[in-house]
Design an enzyme around this catalytic site. Structure first.
Site, PDB file in Angstrom:
ATOM      1  N   TYR A  82      38.204  39.131  43.633  1.00  0.00           N
ATOM      2  CA  TYR A  82      37.203  39.122  41.803  1.00  0.00           C
ATOM      3  C   TYR A  82      39.021  38.703  40.447  1.00  0.00           C
ATOM      4  O   TYR A  82      39.469  37.715  40.956  1.00  0.00           O
ATOM      5  CB  TYR A  82      37.871  41.150  42.161  1.00  0.00           C
ATOM      6  CG  TYR A  82      39.404  41.762  42.766  1.00  0.00           C
ATOM      7  CD1 TYR A  82      39.550  42.624  42.785  1.00  0.00           C
ATOM      8  CD2 TYR A  82      40.377  40.404  42.920  1.00  0.00           C
ATOM      9  CE1 TYR A  82      39.618  43.389  42.972  1.00  0.00           C
ATOM     10  CE2 TYR A  82      41.498  41.405  43.411  1.00  0.00           C
ATOM     11  CZ  TYR A  82      41.749  43.095  43.498  1.00  0.00           C
ATOM     12  OH  TYR A  82      42.853  43.204  44.236  1.00  0.00           O
ATOM     13  N   GLU A  83      38.536  39.251  40.046  1.00  0.00           N
ATOM     14  CA  GLU A  83      38.776  38.699  38.837  1.00  0.00           C
ATOM     15  C   GLU A  83      38.715  37.266  37.963  1.00  0.00           C
ATOM     16  O   GLU A  83      39.865  36.238  38.493  1.00  0.00           O
ATOM     17  CB  GLU A  83      40.063  38.713  38.792  1.00  0.00           C
ATOM     18  CG  GLU A  83      41.034  40.674  38.319  1.00  0.00           C
ATOM     19  CD  GLU A  83      39.894  41.305  37.592  1.00  0.00           C
ATOM     20  OE1 GLU A  83      39.384  40.544  36.792  1.00  0.00           O
ATOM     21  OE2 GLU A  83      40.023  42.734  38.203  1.00  0.00           O
ATOM     22  N   GLY A  84      37.748  36.833  38.515  1.00  0.00           N
ATOM     23  CA  GLY A  84      37.240  35.492  39.179  1.00  0.00           C
ATOM     24  C   GLY A  84      37.480  34.351  40.107  1.00  0.00           C
ATOM     25  O   GLY A  84      38.877  34.933  40.918  1.00  0.00           O
ATOM     26  N   MET A 137      37.998  48.015  33.879  1.00  0.00           N
ATOM     27  CA  MET A 137      37.554  47.333  32.314  1.00  0.00           C
ATOM     28  C   MET A 137      36.079  47.219  33.117  1.00  0.00           C
ATOM     29  O   MET A 137      35.729  47.331  34.902  1.00  0.00           O
ATOM     30  CB  MET A 137      37.684  45.294  32.536  1.00  0.00           C
ATOM     31  CG  MET A 137      38.299  44.687  33.122  1.00  0.00           C
ATOM     32  SD  MET A 137      38.902  43.569  33.755  1.00  0.00           S
ATOM     33  CE  MET A 137      39.475  42.357  34.622  1.00  0.00           C
TER      34      MET A 137
END
Length: 596
Positions: free
Chosen positions: A442-444, A165
């Site tokens: 990461y990933e928020g 992504m």
């Protein structure tokens, strides 16, 4: 370089005794035939693959890292990675929980979840390659066109092709509304995409023949901010007429980021120079589609820290039983040796039990959430599906943030058990600490997860999801409140449930006056909520262990001791956290920025 043995016994306890998955799966037509024998067989084979194939590559892959050829614009993964991926694909592991319509084995998410714990314990950096592919599969399956599904899903399911992504850009991190990548329409229905992305995990590599990039970009005349973002499928190689490898698409790795950890994964700067792509879903609705990928990734990151917690604990335990240092404060324990093993020392046990409790609590939580995903996707009753979806939404930020916070603590404690040797690379412990640190980012970031939990998942729906989960806790407390043996677990659980309710109402009232109150309270609030969930699950597991503690299986005595440690040593953190959350925004916001 240390060892890893998959904790199959505890996984079986969680799946078969705590969650009773066989009974639960019988209610789901797609998984009604998945019984304990199938589950145990998959766990055993997964344990062999992860310990024998992946774990030996963890340290060497970290030391070697990935190699970027700037002229050829290619990336070579560490020695052994490509061959391990071939074994992974040939073993059918990529297809484990995928839809049979696209070549998958159709096994439940809750089983795939346990396998992914093993993968992450054995080699987090390697696991990110297939892990991201599974997120791409989920996103395309839900939002792709029939033609996109037909062309790409079988390749992702088989593992022949992998996915990524592509969200972040140099000038924007979490605030995706600032992204600048552009997409222009073509006459044939495709789009021409130009822009630059950074921090793209597994963005370029040599493990699969093609990489499918899911790219966020703006179409012409798109609204400003997050409402003007669209999602595109941009393959590294364009499919030919037969669905195979065609011409090279101009999406290239410009550089590999130099990172603190996960060196075996290629974290790339990706440049799109008029690359060809196809829109997924509707224009300007890209975040809606990408959230399927992002939520899968957030749950996956929680699994990464669970995996690291478990393997760090295992190696610290072996070391503590073998390393001789000083004598026990309460008297000699190993008279035949010049010193006692350090596991006799109380604080060494504290460190070990911290990692053990965090691993076992996280295993229960992640398995529970995975089972709710199975119910959300497959239960024939719409009301049950909705209830499961609400629980997954509520618990996802807790999985991501609470477990990764705990993973950082646990790996640090496990490294500390080794003393000076823990700081030396050859023992492998410092790698777990370095790898664990990224999972909080990461990933928020975990602050974003905290805001999501408190602001969106709780306050924005007037606490409905939290109340429903709280009702389960209250029912358990009432059912076991008169059991004297359970009082040491039920009493603190019930007390914390009431305190969370009061704290939530208090923050909600403050937020009406000042929204900064939510931001000020969010991080400690999430940790309190995490402890509420852990307390609930540890109390349930303790009940099972109490009933079986007199059996010949010593596992139950160990489980009971871990639960007691959790409530005695880790749970009390909630008192401090509640005071922090209640302290308000003024002590954070009163100081002018130029006085810092």
């Amino acid at each position: 370089m240390g060892q890893y043995v998959a904790p199959i016994r505890d996984m079986q306890f969680v799946l078969h005794e705590f969650l009773k998955v066989e009974e639960q799966l019988k209610e789901l037509p797609a998984h009604a035939e998945t019984d304990a024998d199938i589950i145990n067989a998959v766990l055993e084979e997964g344990a062999k693959f992860t310990s024998e194939v992946l774990f030996p590559l963890n340290h060497s892959g970290d030391r070697e890292g990935c190699h970027h050829d700037a002229q050829a614009k290619t990336v070579t993964t560490p020695k052994g990675y490509k061959e391990a991926y071939k074994q992974y694909v040939e073993g059918g592991w990529a297809a484990l929980a995928c839809d049979p319509e696209y070549g998958g084995q159709g096994l439940p998410v809750v089983l795939n979840n346990s396998f992914y714990e093993m993968l992450n314990s054995s080699n987090q950096a390697w696991t990110m390659y297939p892990g991201l592919s599974h997120g791409a599969y989920e996103c395309l399956k839900e939002h792709g066109t029939d033609e996109q599904k037909k062309t790409y899903l079988p390749k992702l399911v088989s593992g022949e092709w992998t996915g990524t992504m592509c969200l972040t850009e140099p000038h924007c991190g979490t605030d995706l509304g600032l992204l600048r990548t552009k997409a222009l329409p073509n006459d044939d229905g495709s789009w021409t995409i130009t822009g630059n992305k950074i921090f793209i995990s597994a963005g370029e590599h040599d493990m699969s023949e093609n990489i499918l990039h899911l790219v966020l970009a703006r179409v012409p005349d798109a609204p400003e901010g997050s409402k003007g973002i669209s999602l595109f499928l941009v393959p590294k190689f364009l499919p030919d007429a037969n669905g195979g490898i065609g011409e090279r698409n101009p999406i290239f790795c410009g550089a590999i980021e130099e990172k603190m950890g996960i060196h075996g994964n290629s974290t790339c700067q990706m440049n799109l120079d008029g690359a060809k792509g196809w829109i997924i879903g509707q224009p300007n609705k890209g975040l809606n589609a990408m959230f399927v990928f992002m939520n899968a990734a957030r749950l996956g990151v929680g699994m990464q820290s669970l995996g690291l917690t478990e393997v760090a604990y295992q190696n610290a335990l072996v070391y503590a039983k073998d390393r001789l240092q000083m004598r026990s404060l309460s008297g000699v324990k190993a008279a035949d040796k010049p010193a006692d093993p350090i596991i006799v020392h109380p604080d060494v046990r504290r460190m070990l039990l911290t990692a053990k409790a965090f691993a076992e609590g996280a295993r229960a939580l992640t398995s529970y959430v995975a089972l709710q995903i199975d119910r959300e996707l497959n239960h024939p009753d719409e009301d049950v599906r909705k209830e499961a979806a609400d629980e997954v939404a509520l618990l996802t930020p807790i999985v991501k943030a609470f477990i990764t916070d705990n993973g950082w603590i646990a790996t640090s404690e496990a490294m500390q058990v080794f003393g000076g040797h823990g700081y030396i690379a050859e023992w492998g412990m410092e790698q777990y600490v370095r790898d664990a640190r990224i999972n909080m980012i990461y990933e928020g970031t975990n602050t974003i997860q905290s805001l999501d939990l408190l602001g969106r998942k709780i306050l924005m729906d007037n606490g409905s999801k939290l109340r429903k989960f709280g009702e389960k806790i209250r029912a358990f407390v009432e059912e076991n409140g008169t059991d004297e043996a359970m009082s040491e677990f039920v009493t603190p659980l019930g007390d914390l449930g009431e305190k969370v309710t009061k704290l939530t109402m208090e923050i909600g009232m403050k937020a009406f006056q000042n929204q900064d109150e939510v931001g000020a309270a969010a991080v400690p609030y999430l940790r309190v909520a995490g402890h509420l969930v852990f307390s609930y699950f540890f109390a349930q597991m303790a009940k099972i262990a109490l009933e079986k503690q007199d059996s010949d299986d010593k596992f139950y005595k160990a489980k009971l001791a871990t639960a007691r440690f959790y409530f005695g040593r880790l749970y009390p953190e909630t008192a401090m956290l509640i005071r922090q959350a209640r302290s308000g925004a003024s002590n954070l916001m009163a100081l002018d920025a130029d006085l810092f």
